[in-house]
Scaffold this motif. Structure first.
Motif: not given
Length: 297
Positions: A167, A178, A188, A236-237, A262, A264-267
């Motif tokens: 992080e 984060n 964030h 990180n998911g 990934y 960036k987020d959702r990419t």
């Protein structure tokens, strides 16, 4: 004369239910991945450098954070002088106005909770950096620390070290939540942390404790290897598992990961390669070097 068609009750077509695999690997899957993990030879020097220059040298600092999480858990009022800033420490909120009196008898320490003024550090419990000396906490004849651990168990220092790397890239100027700067609240997810009773700036320690308690890690009673790996990946998911890829957050720099990231987020990019070493790789190398030993169950 046309015959009327006979109407038969409508029969719904048979639909096969899709079996959706959990996006979180099982404990056995984590163990198999870890046991068969081979660190890329050309990355070994880089992993060792991070371990030697950033992790082991800060072990006492990580341990002090783990101990502070547990101290807050048991409402232990050892909370004065822990932070270098002039702000009111987060742990003052746990101050009950009581202190501890302990008597050493052989190998046992008996503690008595009384109403004397709050115990303050006299130089015996904090090292010269202002943080808890873990050996003092473990061997103290004055503080019966273990009697005040009401729930959970100590967070492994190497778990905190791995989160710190992933992080914050080992920076002590960032939030453990984060990686946002300690000069302000987090912007964030999770936003507007830490909740420590004062505004910015924040110390790394008080923010780190806030992050760990926010995740309820102070209530964990079993820090086994599968659990540690799951929680590190969870930071990180679990999106990589749904794509059939082992998370680079854990396995980058090893045979368990090749590409896919990934950006960036959702990419997601199928060809991007993580340049950050994985947390499991760090732990694997530390075990190989006999620096730590992580329980399997």
């Amino acid at each position: 004369m046309k015959k009327k068609k006979r109407i038969i009750g409508h029969v719904l077509p048979t639909v096969k239910k899709k079996v959706i695999k959990s996006s979180i690997p099982t404990a056995m899957e984590y163990l198999l991945l870890f046991n068969s993990c081979k660190i890329n030879k050309h990355k070994l020097a880089q992993v060792d450098k991070a371990i030697d220059e950033n992790i082991t040298v800060n072990r006492s600092r990580y341990e002090s954070i783990a101990n502070l999480v547990r101290l807050g858990n048991g409402n232990l009022p050892l909370n004065q002088g822990l932070f270098a800033s002039g702000y009111t420490p987060f742990f003052d909120r746990y101050n009950s106005g009581s202190s501890l009196t302990s008597v050493q008898s052989g190998q046992q320490t008996v503690s008595i909770l009384n109403t004397a003024p709050v115990l303050r550090d006299t130089g015996n419990y904090l090292n010269n950096t202002g943080f808890f000396d873990s050996s003092t906490l473990q061997n103290s004849s004055i503080l019966g620390i273990n009697n005040y651990f009401s729930s959970g168990s100590t967070i492994p220092w190497y778990f905190i070290a791995c989160v710190h790397y992933l992080e914050c890239s080992f920076s002590f100027k960032k939030h453990l939540h984060n990686g946002d700067p300690l000069s302000g609240y987090t912007i964030h997810v999770p936003v507007h942390r830490p909740k420590v009773g004062h505004g910015a700036p924040f110390t790394f320690e008080e923010s780190a404790v806030d992050a760990l308690k926010l995740m309820n890690y102070d209530k964990v009673t079993n820090w086994s290897l599968p659990f540690i790996l799951q929680k590190l990946e969870g930071y990180n998911g679990f999106g990589y598992t749904n794509r059939g890829i082992n998370s680079p957050y854990l396995w980058s720099y090893s045979n368990q990961y090749v590409k896919g990231k990934y950006t960036k987020d959702r990419t997601f990019s199928a060809n991007a390669v993580s340049e950050q070493m994985g947390a499991a790789v760090i732990l694997k190398r530390m075990e190989d070097r006999a620096l730590i030993s992580i329980p399997r169950n």
